[in-house]
Design a protein around this motif. Structure first.
Motif, PDB file in Angstrom:
ATOM      1  N   CYS A   1      -6.675  -1.101   0.125  1.00  0.00           N
ATOM      2  CA  CYS A   1      -5.884  -1.493   1.315  1.00  0.00           C
ATOM      3  C   CYS A   1      -6.745  -2.072   2.205  1.00  0.00           C
ATOM      4  O   CYS A   1      -7.517  -1.389   2.702  1.00  0.00           O
ATOM      5  CB  CYS A   1      -4.965  -0.659   1.607  1.00  0.00           C
TER       6      CYS A   1
ATOM      7  N   CYS B   1      -5.724   0.173   5.558  1.00  0.00           N
ATOM      8  CA  CYS B   1      -5.811   1.610   5.897  1.00  0.00           C
ATOM      9  C   CYS B   1      -7.206   1.922   5.205  1.00  0.00           C
ATOM     10  O   CYS B   1      -7.836   3.020   5.032  1.00  0.00           O
ATOM     11  CB  CYS B   1      -4.924   2.568   5.894  1.00  0.00           C
TER      12      CYS B   1
ATOM     13  N   CYS C   1       0.821  -1.286   0.008  1.00  0.00           N
ATOM     14  CA  CYS C   1      -0.164  -0.011   0.016  1.00  0.00           C
ATOM     15  C   CYS C   1       0.924   1.212  -0.080  1.00  0.00           C
ATOM     16  O   CYS C   1       1.642   1.320   0.673  1.00  0.00           O
ATOM     17  CB  CYS C   1      -1.008  -0.121   1.210  1.00  0.00           C
TER      18      CYS C   1
ATOM     19  N   GLN D   1       0.002   4.247   0.827  1.00  0.00           N
ATOM     20  CA  GLN D   1      -0.491   5.083   2.267  1.00  0.00           C
ATOM     21  C   GLN D   1       0.077   4.445   3.224  1.00  0.00           C
ATOM     22  O   GLN D   1       1.125   5.250   4.066  1.00  0.00           O
ATOM     23  CB  GLN D   1      -1.991   4.848   2.334  1.00  0.00           C
ATOM     24  N   CYS D   2       0.078   3.199   3.749  1.00  0.00           N
ATOM     25  CA  CYS D   2       0.745   2.806   4.958  1.00  0.00           C
ATOM     26  C   CYS D   2       1.520   1.645   4.729  1.00  0.00           C
ATOM     27  O   CYS D   2       2.138   0.954   5.848  1.00  0.00           O
ATOM     28  CB  CYS D   2      -0.733   2.102   5.862  1.00  0.00           C
TER      29      CYS D   2
END
Ligand SMILES: [Zn+2]
Length: 144
Positions: free
Chosen positions: A137, A140, A123, A125-126
């Protein structure tokens, strides 16, 4: 009938033929878009199914993520309805035919993809590992 009249008629037909071809290209484009959206719909539905299954298996809940998939599926369905509205029923049926034709071909691919779980994608993002064809994801909920 003189030659000039015949020539005129020929031009008329050529013009009509051109318009018909343009029309066909435009319809073809809409049909291609629908087929594309329906492919996305199948993928999202499969992902949602896999997510619900894995959540239930682990006795977990992640309603926000499930909602995201449902929202996406709703959105795709609306888009398909909108696109189909610009086609005649016969043309829309043609698209359904194409989609159903393609389905059996997609089936043998699925087990192969599941046999080799791709953990190499993560991911943005995370950083959690995500499966190759996940749309969100699992950790998150970021759209991938
Ligand atoms: Zn994430």
């Amino acid at each position: 009938m003189d030659f000039n009249r015949i020539k005129e008629m020929g031009l008329e037909y050529a013009e009509k033929g051109k318009n018909a071809a343009l029309d066909l290209a435009e319809k073809g484009k809409t049909q291609a878009l629908i087929v594309n959206e329906q492919g996305k719909l199948l993928k999202a539905q499969r992902q949602l199914g896999a997510l619900v299954y894995s959540l239930a298996k682990g006795k977990e809940e992640n309603q926000p993520l499930v909602d995201k998939y449902i929202e996406m599926i709703d959105h795709i369905e609306q888009e398909i309805t909108r696109l189909k509205a610009s086609l005649t029923p016969a043309e829309a049926a043609e698209v359904d035919y194409v989609v159903h034709e393609e389905e059996p071909a997609a089936e043998p691919e699925a087990p192969a993809a599941e046999a080799a779980p791709a953990e190499h994608k993560s991911c943005p993002q995370c950083g959690a590992p995500v499966s190759d064809d996940a749309l969100f994801c699992n950790k998150c909920g970021a759209q991938l």
